[in-house]
Enzyme design. Structure first.
Site, PDB file in Angstrom:
ATOM      1  N   GLU A 107       1.642   9.162   2.252  1.00  0.00           N
ATOM      2  CA  GLU A 107       1.590  10.640   2.109  1.00  0.00           C
ATOM      3  C   GLU A 107       1.283  11.013   0.654  1.00  0.00           C
ATOM      4  O   GLU A 107       1.797  12.002   0.128  1.00  0.00           O
ATOM      5  CB  GLU A 107       2.914  11.297   2.554  1.00  0.00           C
TER       6      GLU A 107
HETATM    7  C1  LIG Z   1       2.672   1.151   6.205  1.00  0.00           C
HETATM    8  C2  LIG Z   1       1.571   2.098   5.831  1.00  0.00           C
HETATM    9  C3  LIG Z   1       1.221   3.128   6.687  1.00  0.00           C
HETATM   10  C4  LIG Z   1       0.168   3.984   6.373  1.00  0.00           C
HETATM   11  N1  LIG Z   1      -0.233   4.929   7.280  1.00  0.00           N
HETATM   12  C5  LIG Z   1      -1.391   5.617   7.052  1.00  0.00           C
HETATM   13  C6  LIG Z   1      -1.943   6.451   8.075  1.00  0.00           C
HETATM   14  O1  LIG Z   1      -1.387   6.623   9.163  1.00  0.00           O
HETATM   15  N2  LIG Z   1      -3.130   7.061   7.815  1.00  0.00           N
HETATM   16  C7  LIG Z   1      -3.786   6.917   6.619  1.00  0.00           C
HETATM   17  O2  LIG Z   1      -4.848   7.500   6.456  1.00  0.00           O
HETATM   18  N3  LIG Z   1      -3.279   6.143   5.637  1.00  0.00           N
HETATM   19  C8  LIG Z   1      -2.101   5.485   5.823  1.00  0.00           C
HETATM   20  N4  LIG Z   1      -1.584   4.668   4.844  1.00  0.00           N
HETATM   21  C9  LIG Z   1      -2.292   4.549   3.583  1.00  0.00           C
HETATM   22  C10 LIG Z   1      -1.564   5.193   2.421  1.00  0.00           C
HETATM   23  O3  LIG Z   1      -1.604   6.579   2.522  1.00  0.00           O
HETATM   24  C11 LIG Z   1      -2.214   4.654   1.130  1.00  0.00           C
HETATM   25  O4  LIG Z   1      -1.806   3.307   1.014  1.00  0.00           O
HETATM   26  C12 LIG Z   1      -1.828   5.449  -0.098  1.00  0.00           C
HETATM   27  O5  LIG Z   1      -2.432   6.712  -0.051  1.00  0.00           O
HETATM   28  C13 LIG Z   1      -2.250   4.735  -1.393  1.00  0.00           C
HETATM   29  O6  LIG Z   1      -3.576   4.348  -1.339  1.00  0.00           O
HETATM   30  P1  LIG Z   1      -3.977   2.831  -1.707  1.00  0.00           P
HETATM   31  O7  LIG Z   1      -3.104   1.942  -0.927  1.00  0.00           O
HETATM   32  O8  LIG Z   1      -5.428   2.703  -1.564  1.00  0.00           O
HETATM   33  O9  LIG Z   1      -3.568   2.696  -3.219  1.00  0.00           O
HETATM   34  P2  LIG Z   1      -4.446   3.114  -4.490  1.00  0.00           P
HETATM   35  O10 LIG Z   1      -4.994   4.473  -4.282  1.00  0.00           O
HETATM   36  O11 LIG Z   1      -5.387   2.024  -4.802  1.00  0.00           O
HETATM   37  O12 LIG Z   1      -3.314   3.179  -5.594  1.00  0.00           O
HETATM   38  C14 LIG Z   1      -2.803   2.012  -6.239  1.00  0.00           C
HETATM   39  C15 LIG Z   1      -1.925   2.470  -7.413  1.00  0.00           C
HETATM   40  O13 LIG Z   1      -2.726   3.224  -8.335  1.00  0.00           O
HETATM   41  C16 LIG Z   1      -2.167   4.510  -8.519  1.00  0.00           C
HETATM   42  N5  LIG Z   1      -3.238   5.486  -8.665  1.00  0.00           N
HETATM   43  C17 LIG Z   1      -4.318   5.679  -7.880  1.00  0.00           C
HETATM   44  N6  LIG Z   1      -5.043   6.706  -8.325  1.00  0.00           N
HETATM   45  C18 LIG Z   1      -4.421   7.184  -9.411  1.00  0.00           C
HETATM   46  C19 LIG Z   1      -4.662   8.249 -10.323  1.00  0.00           C
HETATM   47  N7  LIG Z   1      -5.701   9.078 -10.176  1.00  0.00           N
HETATM   48  N8  LIG Z   1      -3.793   8.439 -11.332  1.00  0.00           N
HETATM   49  C20 LIG Z   1      -2.725   7.640 -11.509  1.00  0.00           C
HETATM   50  N9  LIG Z   1      -2.432   6.619 -10.671  1.00  0.00           N
HETATM   51  C21 LIG Z   1      -3.265   6.398  -9.645  1.00  0.00           C
HETATM   52  C22 LIG Z   1      -1.346   4.792  -7.270  1.00  0.00           C
HETATM   53  O14 LIG Z   1      -0.341   5.744  -7.501  1.00  0.00           O
HETATM   54  C23 LIG Z   1      -0.792   3.409  -6.969  1.00  0.00           C
HETATM   55  O15 LIG Z   1       0.337   3.181  -7.767  1.00  0.00           O
HETATM   56  C24 LIG Z   1      -0.500   3.838   5.132  1.00  0.00           C
HETATM   57  C25 LIG Z   1      -0.127   2.823   4.242  1.00  0.00           C
HETATM   58  C26 LIG Z   1       0.880   1.959   4.590  1.00  0.00           C
HETATM   59  C27 LIG Z   1       1.211   0.842   3.642  1.00  0.00           C
END
Ligand SMILES: Cc1cc2nc3c(=O)[nH]c(=O)nc-3n(C[C@H](O)[C@H](O)[C@H](O)COP(=O)(O)OP(=O)(O)OC[C@H]3O[C@@H](n4cnc5c(N)ncnc54)[C@H](O)[C@@H]3O)c2cc1C
Length: 594
Positions: A406
């Site tokens: 979220e």
């Molecule tokens: C169990 C689980 C269920 C999920 N369910 C859903 C779902 O139903 N539908 C869906 O669409 N997604 C879902 N997700 C995805 C989830 O919303 C994403 O994992 C989350 O938004 C983070 O994206 P990412 O994993 O690509 O991390 P990244 O975006 O790569 O982030 C990695 C790190 O970098 C930081 N970061 C990234 N951008 C910035 C910035 N601009 N400034 C500072 N820090 C930054 C983040 O805070 C984090 O600490 C789920 C994930 C999990 C693990």
């Protein structure tokens, strides 16, 4: 205090510049009989149907979660936010928050039902056309169709608009051809309907309704996760998947409106759900602490155990106050809408958008409260907390995801400050008036005086803290101008101050109302508020000073810091006594008392 329906209360972010306790807020003490009954239904369901099957859920027993979801549908738990004309109950946001709070006792189930009733189905409630609503909502309502929301991709999560999934209209003009992949999709193992975001012609970000049987859609294997292991999480792959063009949801190129605002709603619910989880964990930790003996006495009698219990309880009280205040504001706006207005659902949705700042605060504070509660819960359990035999071990693992999905807490912190700045700059909140008044108060030495009445000192302390926060934000905004978005550390620090203000302000309002109503736990609530306040004020003082150091020239620094000193009133109180007193009630009741 004025009425909760007062129009001035319906402005997102205004709490920072409005007088502390200026408006009556909605609190858990205001629940109607109907809302309490619904809460009880959800609690009964989780106690009788879900918790006894926790081990099977965690072992991913085939078909169990979908069956439980359909059972939840039989008692109305899937219907809360579905409009009545599509077979739902069309109840208020407060009721849906109460259900989320109750269900939170089992992480995997909570995430599964949360995805179905929230991000999975609300895009249709708010953006579906009549045909789409009539086709899907009655079945979503019973659980015959289960839903999922597919935004994240292998290469884009926080950066959701960087999605690569592409949609191209076929030569016949009847279908969009989707290619790409979606990652981490909750409920994907069994969902019949997905809201999928893709870029038409690689450009126009658009939402599509995609059914499970779509040719060219394949669902990957279940992910092996750290926590919420019983929930389904899979990848989706689209290889020339044919989606009828009537399955476009909302407007072409406006998918971001759906994607981000649905997350807004999810953040608010995640906040209260995490708070419900913290209550549950506090209960099991206290029960353990009463039964476990060390050095010849129950560990619950040790000061260092009571310190943990008191601290968590105080934060739960504050998190609840913020959560229900926010949904009360939204419900108050909703109540004023005309249900026969064709734009009714859209207007309901806009009310959610208004409270973006508050939704992100609830998400960040709720998830970090739950992380604290499970961590201290494991500590209270000692070695047994590290064993799968104890529920706290699962709760510890389950909790961690809340800071990631979220919108990560980093992204939400950026949103809190970024949205507040935007609202200030566009005049949505009366920022400049407030800042002008503050400058005048500083020049003429007319900062708010101590009033009469209960919690007068606390109100005065918060009035000052609001001013310190506003001054720090204004100083940073002036210093960095349009480059402020590159100063993430400062934005996040300011978000912490804003969140503390919302917490303190909401807690004071809640406890004041409890005192007025002579609530049996009003004195307990006062202690919880005082504990949070005495820490919050310190955090704000330190945080605001640090922002001044980062944002001022060396020659101005001493003057700027002196202003923060003037805007900080001492609020010194014994944390030991407060935490022990709070813990005493919880240990006696073996539960959070409210
Ligand atoms: C169990 C689980 C269920 C999920 N369910 C859903 C779902 O139903 N539908 C869906 O669409 N997604 C879902 N997700 C995805 C989830 O919303 C994403 O994992 C989350 O938004 C983070 O994206 P990412 O994993 O690509 O991390 P990244 O975006 O790569 O982030 C990695 C790190 O970098 C930081 N970061 C990234 N951008 C910035 C910035 N601009 N400034 C500072 N820090 C930054 C983040 O805070 C984090 O600490 C789920 C994930 C999990 C693990």
């Amino acid at each position: 205090m004025t009425n909760a329906n007062d129009k001035t209360t319906a402005t997102g972010g205004a709490f920072l510049i409005e007088a502390c306790g200026a408006h009556r807020i909605f609190t858990p003490e205001d629940f109607s009989d109907e809302q309490r009954l619904f809460h009880k239904t959800a609690l009964d369901f989780i106690h009788h149907e879900v918790l006894p099957r926790s081990r099977e859920i965690e072992a991913k027993k085939e078909g169990l979660i979908p069956n439980l979801l359909r059972k939840a549908g039989e008692v109305g738990l899937l219907s809360v936010e579905i409009p009545e004309n599509y077979g739902g109950l069309g109840l208020d946001v407060a009721t849906s928050m109460l259900v989320a709070e109750a269900i939170a006792k089992q992480g995997s189930f909570s995430v599964s039902i949360g995805a179905h009733v929230g991000i999975g189905s609300l895009p249709i409630v708010y953006f579906g056309n009549e045909v789409q609503k009539a086709k899907y909502l009655p079945k979503i309502n019973t659980g015959e169709i289960l839903t999922a929301y597919a935004l994240t991709e292998p290469g884009s999560g926080s950066d959701a608009l960087g999605a690569k999934t592409k949609a191209v209209l076929n030569p016949e003009g009847t279908h969009y051809i989707l290619n790409g992949a979606k990652q981490w999709i909750t409920n994907a193992g069994f969902a019949g309907l997905f809201t999928v975001f893709a870029k038409i012609d690689g450009e126009k970000f658009t939402a599509f309704l995609v059914t499970r049987d779509t040719k060219g859609l394949s669902i990957g294997a279940e992910e092996h996760k750290m926590g919420i292991r019983g929930s389904s999480t899979c990848q989706l792959t689209f290889e020339d998947a044919l989606v009828p063009k009537e399955n476009i949801l909302g407007e072409i190129g406006k998918g971001h409106k759906i994607a981000f605002n649905i997350l807004n709603h999810g953040r608010m619910k995640l906040g209260i759900s995490a708070t419900g989880g913290a209550k549950h964990v506090l209960g099991i930790s206290v029960a353990y602490a009463k039964s476990r003996k060390a050095f010849g006495q129950p560990i619950a009698e040790f000061g260092l155990i009571q310190e943990k219990i008191g601290e968590i309880a105080s934060r739960i009280f504050v998190a609840e106050a913020m959560s229900f205040r926010t949904c009360g504001l939204i419900d108050a706006v909703h109540e004023q809408l005309d249900k026969s207005d064709p734009a009714y659902q859209q207007k309901r949705f806009l009310a959610l958008e208004e409270f973006t700042i508050e939704a992100s605060i609830l998400k960040v504070c709720g998830s970090e409260l739950l992380n604290l509660a499970v961590d201290e819960g494991v500590q209270i359990h000692g070695g047994y907390g590290y064993s799968e035999e104890y529920a706290i071990e699962r709760a510890y693992r389950d909790s961690r995801i809340n800071r990631i999905f979220e919108g990560t807490n980093e992204i939400n912190r950026m949103l809190i400050t970024g949205t507040l700045l935007k609202r200030a700059l566009t005049g949505k909140i009366a920022w400049l008036d407030f800042f002008g008044k503050l400058q005048h108060e500083l020049e003429t030495n007319t900062l708010p005086l101590l009033k009469d009445g209960a919690l007068a000192r606390e109100q005065q302390v918060v009035e000052y803290a609001k001013r310190a926060t506003v001054l720090a934000l204004q100083t940073a905004a002036m210093r960095f101008m349009q480059n402020i978005e590159k100063e993430q550390e400062i934005l996040a620090q300011i978000a912490n101050l804003i969140s503390d203000i919302y917490g303190m302000d909401s807690a004071i309002s809640r406890v004041t109302q409890m005192m007025e109503a002579k609530h049996e736990f009003a004195s307990w609530a006062e202690l919880a508020t005082q504990l949070y306040l005495s820490q919050g004020v310190r955090r704000i003082y330190e945080g605001a000073r640090q922002i001044m150091i980062e944002a001022s020239d060396t020659k101005d620094r001493a003057n700027q810091l002196a202003l923060i000193d003037r805007l900080t009133l001492p609020y010194e109180i014994s944390w030991v006594k407060l935490r022990r007193a709070l813990a005493e009630t919880i240990i006696e009741k073996e539960a959070y008392p409210l």
